[in-house]
Scaffold this motif. Sequence first.
Motif, PDB file in Angstrom:
ATOM      1  N   TYR A  78      -5.848   3.501   6.347  1.00 20.80           N
ATOM      2  CA  TYR A  78      -4.412   3.749   6.454  1.00 20.80           C
ATOM      3  C   TYR A  78      -3.850   3.233   7.778  1.00 20.80           C
ATOM      4  O   TYR A  78      -4.496   3.325   8.820  1.00 20.80           O
ATOM      5  CB  TYR A  78      -4.126   5.250   6.341  1.00 20.80           C
ATOM      6  CG  TYR A  78      -4.530   5.822   5.008  1.00 20.80           C
ATOM      7  CD1 TYR A  78      -3.735   5.625   3.886  1.00 20.80           C
ATOM      8  CD2 TYR A  78      -5.707   6.539   4.870  1.00 20.80           C
ATOM      9  CE1 TYR A  78      -4.109   6.129   2.653  1.00 20.80           C
ATOM     10  CE2 TYR A  78      -6.100   7.055   3.648  1.00 20.80           C
ATOM     11  CZ  TYR A  78      -5.292   6.849   2.536  1.00 20.80           C
ATOM     12  OH  TYR A  78      -5.675   7.347   1.319  1.00 20.80           O
ATOM     13  N   SER A 138       1.262   8.951  -6.446  1.00 19.06           N
ATOM     14  CA  SER A 138       1.474  10.363  -6.110  1.00 19.06           C
ATOM     15  C   SER A 138       2.453  11.035  -7.053  1.00 19.06           C
ATOM     16  O   SER A 138       2.496  12.267  -7.134  1.00 19.06           O
ATOM     17  CB  SER A 138       1.988  10.480  -4.671  1.00 19.06           C
ATOM     18  OG  SER A 138       3.308   9.966  -4.569  1.00 19.06           O
ATOM     19  N   HIS A 161       0.827  -1.210   0.000  1.00 15.57           N
ATOM     20  CA  HIS A 161       0.000   0.000   0.000  1.00 15.57           C
ATOM     21  C   HIS A 161       0.863   1.262   0.000  1.00 15.57           C
ATOM     22  O   HIS A 161       0.552   2.233  -0.710  1.00 15.57           O
ATOM     23  CB  HIS A 161      -0.944  -0.005   1.202  1.00 15.57           C
ATOM     24  CG  HIS A 161      -1.974   1.074   1.165  1.00 15.57           C
ATOM     25  ND1 HIS A 161      -1.754   2.325   1.692  1.00 15.57           N
ATOM     26  CD2 HIS A 161      -3.244   1.102   0.663  1.00 15.57           C
ATOM     27  CE1 HIS A 161      -2.836   3.076   1.527  1.00 15.57           C
ATOM     28  NE2 HIS A 161      -3.752   2.355   0.904  1.00 15.57           N
ATOM     29  N   ASP A 162       1.951   1.264   0.759  1.00 18.34           N
ATOM     30  CA  ASP A 162       2.844   2.424   0.751  1.00 18.34           C
ATOM     31  C   ASP A 162       3.454   2.617  -0.637  1.00 18.34           C
ATOM     32  O   ASP A 162       3.549   3.746  -1.138  1.00 18.34           O
ATOM     33  CB  ASP A 162       3.965   2.243   1.783  1.00 18.34           C
ATOM     34  CG  ASP A 162       3.507   2.529   3.200  1.00 18.34           C
ATOM     35  OD1 ASP A 162       2.468   3.185   3.379  1.00 18.34           O
ATOM     36  OD2 ASP A 162       4.198   2.085   4.143  1.00 18.34           O
ATOM     37  N   CYS A 220       0.837   4.085  -2.981  1.00 13.42           N
ATOM     38  CA  CYS A 220       0.634   5.522  -2.782  1.00 13.42           C
ATOM     39  C   CYS A 220       1.785   6.321  -3.393  1.00 13.42           C
ATOM     40  O   CYS A 220       1.565   7.356  -4.031  1.00 13.42           O
ATOM     41  CB  CYS A 220       0.510   5.841  -1.290  1.00 13.42           C
ATOM     42  SG  CYS A 220      -1.002   5.227  -0.517  1.00 13.42           S
ATOM     43  N   THR A 240      -1.727   8.403   4.157  1.00 10.08           N
ATOM     44  CA  THR A 240      -0.467   8.362   3.426  1.00 10.08           C
ATOM     45  C   THR A 240      -0.542   9.155   2.120  1.00 10.08           C
ATOM     46  O   THR A 240       0.383   9.881   1.756  1.00 10.08           O
ATOM     47  CB  THR A 240      -0.072   6.904   3.115  1.00 10.08           C
ATOM     48  OG1 THR A 240      -0.225   6.117   4.289  1.00 10.08           O
ATOM     49  CG2 THR A 240       1.348   6.816   2.605  1.00 10.08           C
ATOM     50  N   MET A 241      -1.658   9.013   1.424  1.00 13.62           N
ATOM     51  CA  MET A 241      -1.785   9.693   0.134  1.00 13.62           C
ATOM     52  C   MET A 241      -1.861  11.196   0.308  1.00 13.62           C
ATOM     53  O   MET A 241      -1.265  11.949  -0.481  1.00 13.62           O
ATOM     54  CB  MET A 241      -3.021   9.164  -0.592  1.00 13.62           C
ATOM     55  CG  MET A 241      -3.062   9.483  -2.061  1.00 13.62           C
ATOM     56  SD  MET A 241      -1.689   8.688  -2.947  1.00 13.62           S
ATOM     57  CE  MET A 241      -2.079   9.159  -4.632  1.00 13.62           C
TER      58      MET A 241
END
Length: 330
Positions: free
Chosen positions: A317, A99, A91-92, A95, A323-324
């Motif tokens: 999150y 981004s 997931h990190d 993002c 995070t986003m």
Amino acid sequence: MSSSEKVAALVRLGQYLSGNDPELQIVKDRAFQANGWFTPEFIDLSLQSICRYYLDESRLNAWLAGYAAPVSSPLEVGIVAAGNIPLVGFHDWLCGFLSGHQVRLKLSSKDTILMQHVIDKVKEWYPAYAEQTQVQDMLKNCGAYIATGSNNSARYFEYYFAKYPHIIRRNRTSVAILDGTETPAELEALADDVMLYFGLGCRNVTKIFVPENYHFEDLLKALGKYARLADHHKYKNNYDYNLALALLSNTPHIAAGNIILQESSSVFSPISVLHYSYYTDAASLGEELKTNNDLQCLVGHGFIPFGMAQQPSLSDYADGVDTMQFLTGL
């Protein structure tokens, strides 16, 4: 790549990860050989969850609609990934990819094979993207950092990354509140929250709160759904060790063959142990737990439904920090 092109790339990745490509099967086998906690069952479960909740086109577009466009002046963002469950750092990375920043990724030694393969496949399909993510052993001179680790490692992260924008994550766990009216199906779903991934995830329930005079028979029957975990040597070693500790210290406990129930005030429990506490006022307990910074998920009636703790959406999150939003706001 534009946002729409990146979404298309992620959808393609989802199709690949949900398929039976021989190359993927070999990678999954290698991941299990390298880390005995990453069983084929739990690798597949993680992939299924990622494909369903993270790599679905409509979910991705709906989620991205709530954020600013990808940054026009990208930074190098260092990401220190965890490795407690298969692809937990996905997931990190996702993002960072969406981004528009330059992702510098330090993989956990426990989860190098799966994450590296995911990154390599996207690079193979989209060479123009290849430079956006680089796997590195050292993360120096980045413009921002996201780091996940233990409470001890978090202190070091805070020291080293203090002068940069950062997200630092510490130990977290999850708990459940039972009121005694749970159906057999709900208790079986709670067993998933407790036992999936051997209880190693921050979204695993490691403690339950039960009303006074609660009878554990139905819960123990539901937890028996995962009796097979007792055949896993690493898990069984933990079970035998914790059972021996309980016996030698005369600690009251319930040994169910695949899990040990112990009364304790701590929300954290060792592998193969489920803590419990009694309560008298469910409403005040729920309010108290909502403010507990050690908790990732609160499961029960009126909270996250039983069985859903290990099925996070794109907007669920870690540590509750968006995070986003952090990345698009740099």
